[in-house]
Design a protein around this motif. Structure first.
Motif, PDB file in Angstrom:
ATOM      1  N   ILE A 129       0.959  -3.215   3.570  1.00  0.00           N
ATOM      2  CA  ILE A 129       1.093  -1.440   3.596  1.00  0.00           C
ATOM      3  C   ILE A 129       0.475  -0.845   2.768  1.00  0.00           C
ATOM      4  CG2 ILE A 129       2.349   1.057   3.987  1.00  0.00           C
ATOM      5  CD1 ILE A 129       4.687  -0.483   5.072  1.00  0.00           C
ATOM      6  N   SER A 130      -1.135   0.314   3.109  1.00  0.00           N
ATOM      7  CA  SER A 130      -2.061   0.756   1.563  1.00  0.00           C
ATOM      8  C   SER A 130      -1.808   2.124   2.079  1.00  0.00           C
ATOM      9  CB  SER A 130      -2.737   0.251   1.953  1.00  0.00           C
ATOM     10  OG  SER A 130      -3.421  -1.296   1.374  1.00  0.00           O
ATOM     11  N   ILE A 132      -1.512 -11.321  10.383  1.00  0.00           N
ATOM     12  CA  ILE A 132      -1.471 -10.844   9.096  1.00  0.00           C
ATOM     13  C   ILE A 132      -1.439  -9.022   9.587  1.00  0.00           C
ATOM     14  CG2 ILE A 132      -2.199 -10.295   7.358  1.00  0.00           C
ATOM     15  CD1 ILE A 132      -2.795 -13.273   6.699  1.00  0.00           C
ATOM     16  N   VAL A 133      -0.588  -8.082   9.526  1.00  0.00           N
ATOM     17  CA  VAL A 133      -1.447  -6.681  10.104  1.00  0.00           C
ATOM     18  C   VAL A 133      -1.654  -5.766   8.658  1.00  0.00           C
ATOM     19  CG1 VAL A 133      -0.446  -4.095  11.130  1.00  0.00           C
ATOM     20  CG2 VAL A 133       0.224  -7.060  12.457  1.00  0.00           C
ATOM     21  N   HIS A 134      -2.055  -4.964   8.867  1.00  0.00           N
ATOM     22  CA  HIS A 134      -3.017  -4.342   7.705  1.00  0.00           C
ATOM     23  C   HIS A 134      -2.986  -2.817   7.870  1.00  0.00           C
ATOM     24  CE1 HIS A 134      -4.202  -7.261   5.295  1.00  0.00           C
ATOM     25  NE2 HIS A 134      -5.131  -7.901   6.364  1.00  0.00           N
ATOM     26  N   ILE A 135      -1.911  -1.968   7.693  1.00  0.00           N
ATOM     27  CA  ILE A 135      -1.933  -0.421   7.983  1.00  0.00           C
ATOM     28  C   ILE A 135      -2.062   0.539   6.650  1.00  0.00           C
ATOM     29  CG2 ILE A 135       0.093   1.385   8.128  1.00  0.00           C
ATOM     30  CD1 ILE A 135       1.652  -1.287  10.086  1.00  0.00           C
ATOM     31  N   GLU A 136      -2.871   1.223   7.263  1.00  0.00           N
ATOM     32  CA  GLU A 136      -3.492   2.155   6.046  1.00  0.00           C
ATOM     33  C   GLU A 136      -2.709   3.262   6.326  1.00  0.00           C
ATOM     34  OE1 GLU A 136      -7.963   2.104   4.567  1.00  0.00           O
ATOM     35  OE2 GLU A 136      -8.108   0.137   4.905  1.00  0.00           O
ATOM     36  N   LEU A 137      -2.412   3.816   5.649  1.00  0.00           N
ATOM     37  CA  LEU A 137      -1.622   5.848   5.000  1.00  0.00           C
ATOM     38  C   LEU A 137      -2.088   6.144   3.964  1.00  0.00           C
ATOM     39  CD1 LEU A 137       2.211   4.346   6.231  1.00  0.00           C
ATOM     40  CD2 LEU A 137       0.611   4.960   7.820  1.00  0.00           C
ATOM     41  N   LEU A 138      -2.105   7.837   5.149  1.00  0.00           N
ATOM     42  CA  LEU A 138      -2.330   8.853   3.898  1.00  0.00           C
ATOM     43  C   LEU A 138      -0.806   8.467   3.309  1.00  0.00           C
ATOM     44  CD1 LEU A 138      -4.526  11.513   5.651  1.00  0.00           C
ATOM     45  CD2 LEU A 138      -5.116   9.827   3.946  1.00  0.00           C
ATOM     46  N   GLU A 139      -0.316   9.083   2.050  1.00  0.00           N
ATOM     47  CA  GLU A 139       0.639   9.134   1.121  1.00  0.00           C
ATOM     48  C   GLU A 139       1.476   9.770   1.730  1.00  0.00           C
ATOM     49  OE1 GLU A 139      -1.001  10.706  -2.724  1.00  0.00           O
ATOM     50  OE2 GLU A 139      -2.213  12.363  -2.162  1.00  0.00           O
ATOM     51  N   GLY A 140       2.525  10.552   1.536  1.00  0.00           N
ATOM     52  CA  GLY A 140       3.732  11.190   2.098  1.00  0.00           C
ATOM     53  C   GLY A 140       4.770  10.650   3.160  1.00  0.00           C
ATOM     54  N   ARG A 141       4.530   9.033   3.577  1.00  0.00           N
ATOM     55  CA  ARG A 141       5.992   8.663   3.898  1.00  0.00           C
ATOM     56  C   ARG A 141       7.035   8.819   3.122  1.00  0.00           C
ATOM     57  NH1 ARG A 141       0.614   9.150   6.605  1.00  0.00           N
ATOM     58  NH2 ARG A 141       1.170   9.695   8.693  1.00  0.00           N
ATOM     59  N   THR A 142       7.873   8.363   3.643  1.00  0.00           N
ATOM     60  CA  THR A 142       8.950   8.411   3.099  1.00  0.00           C
ATOM     61  C   THR A 142       9.022   6.174   3.275  1.00  0.00           C
ATOM     62  OG1 THR A 142      11.221   8.666   4.313  1.00  0.00           O
ATOM     63  CG2 THR A 142       9.959   9.840   3.420  1.00  0.00           C
ATOM     64  N   GLN A 143       9.818   6.058   2.006  1.00  0.00           N
ATOM     65  CA  GLN A 143      10.202   4.563   2.492  1.00  0.00           C
ATOM     66  C   GLN A 143      11.039   4.226   3.030  1.00  0.00           C
ATOM     67  OE1 GLN A 143       8.998   1.954   0.669  1.00  0.00           O
ATOM     68  NE2 GLN A 143       9.626   1.320   1.805  1.00  0.00           N
ATOM     69  N   GLU A 144      11.793   5.508   4.166  1.00  0.00           N
ATOM     70  CA  GLU A 144      12.787   4.677   5.207  1.00  0.00           C
ATOM     71  C   GLU A 144      11.962   4.725   6.353  1.00  0.00           C
ATOM     72  OE1 GLU A 144      13.310   7.135   2.847  1.00  0.00           O
ATOM     73  OE2 GLU A 144      14.974   5.800   2.255  1.00  0.00           O
ATOM     74  N   GLN A 145      11.069   5.770   6.926  1.00  0.00           N
ATOM     75  CA  GLN A 145       9.483   5.957   7.574  1.00  0.00           C
ATOM     76  C   GLN A 145       8.742   4.808   7.700  1.00  0.00           C
ATOM     77  OE1 GLN A 145       8.038   9.238   6.488  1.00  0.00           O
ATOM     78  NE2 GLN A 145       8.187  10.589   8.213  1.00  0.00           N
ATOM     79  N   LYS A 146       8.502   4.219   6.722  1.00  0.00           N
ATOM     80  CA  LYS A 146       7.411   2.686   6.795  1.00  0.00           C
ATOM     81  C   LYS A 146       8.727   1.260   7.158  1.00  0.00           C
ATOM     82  CE  LYS A 146       5.296   4.547   2.785  1.00  0.00           C
ATOM     83  NZ  LYS A 146       5.254   4.049   0.352  1.00  0.00           N
TER      84      LYS A 146
END
Length: 61
Positions: free
Chosen positions: A43-44, A3-17
């Motif tokens: 992804i958070s 189980i991998v948890h990834i925290e990102l700052l807002e702004g990535r596109t769905q395609e990038q995710k």
């Protein structure tokens, strides 16, 4: 079951995710021998106002 948890700052596109999830899954499968269907990724997206460095949120000037 990895189980991998990834925290990102807002702004990535769905395609990038989508691409990130694909590549992270491949890396986990390659390095652990886990089956692809056993890999879970959460992804958070964080608001820049909810992340701070050096005593200031990223929306402060």
């Amino acid at each position: 079951m990895p189980i991998v948890h990834i925290e990102l700052l807002e702004g990535r596109t769905q395609e990038q995710k989508n691409e990130m999830v694909k590549e992270v899954t491949e890396a986990i499968v390659r390095t652990t021998g886990a089956k692809e269907e056993a890999v879970s990724i959460v992804i958070s997206d964080m608001s820049k106002g909810n992340y701070a460095v050096g005593g200031k949120t990223l929306v402060q000037k």
